[in-house]
Scaffold this active site. Structure first.
Site: not given
Ligand code: OAD
Length: 258
Positions: A110-112, A127, A197
Site C-alpha cells: 500500500n502507498v497510503d 510500492h 490478492s
C-alpha cells in the site's frame, strides 16, 4: 462475510512464540478505512480506468495530466481516511513481539501511509508512497500534504513534472524494502499475508519464499487467492475483525484496547 471467524489455537500459539514475524499487507488492509482496493469488483479503483493507462510509465508519458490528477485526487482522499482496527492491531503486534526481544517486519504494497499513521515503525513500502512525489528531471523527492495541486501535471522548478513516488507497472521496486525482506525472511518463523490478492510480483514472492524455507504462513483475506491452498492457515474474514482478536489471544491484551 462472517466477522467472528474461529482463529486456530495453533496460529495463536505460533504468534505468541514466534521469534521473527514477517507480514505483507495489501489494499484489503486499508479497505475498512474507506480506501477502495484494486481488484474488488464493486468499487475497485480501476473499475472505470485501464490500470495500464494509470499505473504505468507509458500511461504517464502519454497523458501526464490525467495520471497526476488521478493520483493526486487519491492522495487527497487517502489523507482524509483514518487507520482502521487492522492497522492498529498490527501496531500492537509489533509492540508485543519487540517487547519480548523478537523481530517484526511489515512489508506493505500500500502507498497510503496508514500503517505509519497507526504507529507502526517497522514499515517497508514495497510500492512507494502516494504522499511523496518526485521530479522527473532531478529525481528530487518531496512530501506532499494537504489540498490538491493547482494544476496538472504539476511542474517542478527545474522544468520537470512532479509525479507520485509509487511503483508503476514495468518499473523496478525500490531496493531497500526488497533487501530488508530478503534479510528478514531468512530468519522468519511466522509469515502473514493480509488483505492482498497475492497476484503481483515480486511482492507476492515473499510468501513463496516463506513457504520454501518452511515458515508457517497465515493468510487473512476476504477471497481465495493463489496463496490460499498453500498457506498453513487461510482465514476468510475481514482483517479489521480477525487481527485484533488474534493479537489479544496471543498476547493477552483485551482487543477492545487495540
Ligand atoms: P487487490 O485489490 O488485488 O486485492 C485486495 C484483496 O483484499 C482482495 O483479495 C480482497 O479479497 C481482500 N480484501 C478486501 N477487503 C478486505 C478486508 N476488509 N479484509 C481482508 N481482506 C480484504 O490489492 P493488492 O493485492 O494490494 O501495485 O494489489 C497488489 C498491487 O496491485 C497493488 O499494490 C498495486 C496493484 O498493481 C502497484 O500499484 C504497483
Amino acid at each position: 462475510m462472517p466477522d467472528t471467524v474461529d482463529i486456530p489455537d495453533a496460529l495463536i500459539a505460533a504468534l505468541a512464540n514466534a521469534r521473527c514475524v514477517v507480514i505483507v499487507t495489501g489494499a484489503g488492509t486499508s479497505a475498512e478505512s474507506g480506501i477502495p482496493t484494486f481488484r474488488d469488483a464493486m468499487d475497485g479503483l480501476w473499475e472505470n480506468h485501464d490500470p495500464h493507462q494509470l499505473a504505468s510509465i507509458e500511461g504517464f508519458l502519454s497523458d501526464p495530466a490525467l495520471v497526476t490528477r488521478w493520483y493526486d485526487e487519491r492522495r487527497v482522499k487517502v489523507q482524509r481516511c483514518k487507520p482502521n482496527s487492522a492497522h492498529h492491531a498490527l501496531t500492537a503486534m509489533e509492540r508485543h513481539v519487540e517487547a519480548q526481544g523478537r523481530r517484526f517486519g511489515l512489508f506493505t504494497q500500500n502507498v497510503d501511509g496508514l500503517h505509519q499513521r497507526a504507529g507502526s515503525r517497522r514499515v517497508h513500502e514495497l510500492h512507494g508512497s502516494i504522499c511523496t512525489w518526485k521530479c522527473t528531471h532531478t529525481g528530487r523527492t518531496m512530501p506532499v500534504r494537504g489540498e490538491a495541486f493547482p494544476q496538472y501535471p504539476p511542474r517542478s522548478a527545474s522544468g520537470g513534472i512532479w509525479r507520485p513516488a509509487v511503483v508503476w507497472f514495468g518499473e523496478m521496486l525500490p531496493t531497500e524494502p526488497l533487501q530488508a525482506a530478503e534479510k528478514m525472511l531468512r530468519s522468519c518463523d511466522l509469515f502473514f499475508s493480509v488483505g492482498t490478492s497475492a497476484q503481483v510480483y515480486p511482492a507476492a514472492a515473499l510468501a513463496d519464499y516463506a513457504l520454501q524455507i518452511g515458515a508457517p504462513v497465515a493468510e487473512i483475506n476476504l477471497h481465495d487467492t493463489p496463496l490460499s491452498a498453500r498457506a498453513d492457515w487461510s482465514l476468510r474474514a475481514r482483517a479489521g475483525a480477525v487481527l485484533p482478536s488474534l493479537v489479544a489471544a496471543a498476547f493477552g491484551q483485551d482487543d477492545s484496547t487495540i
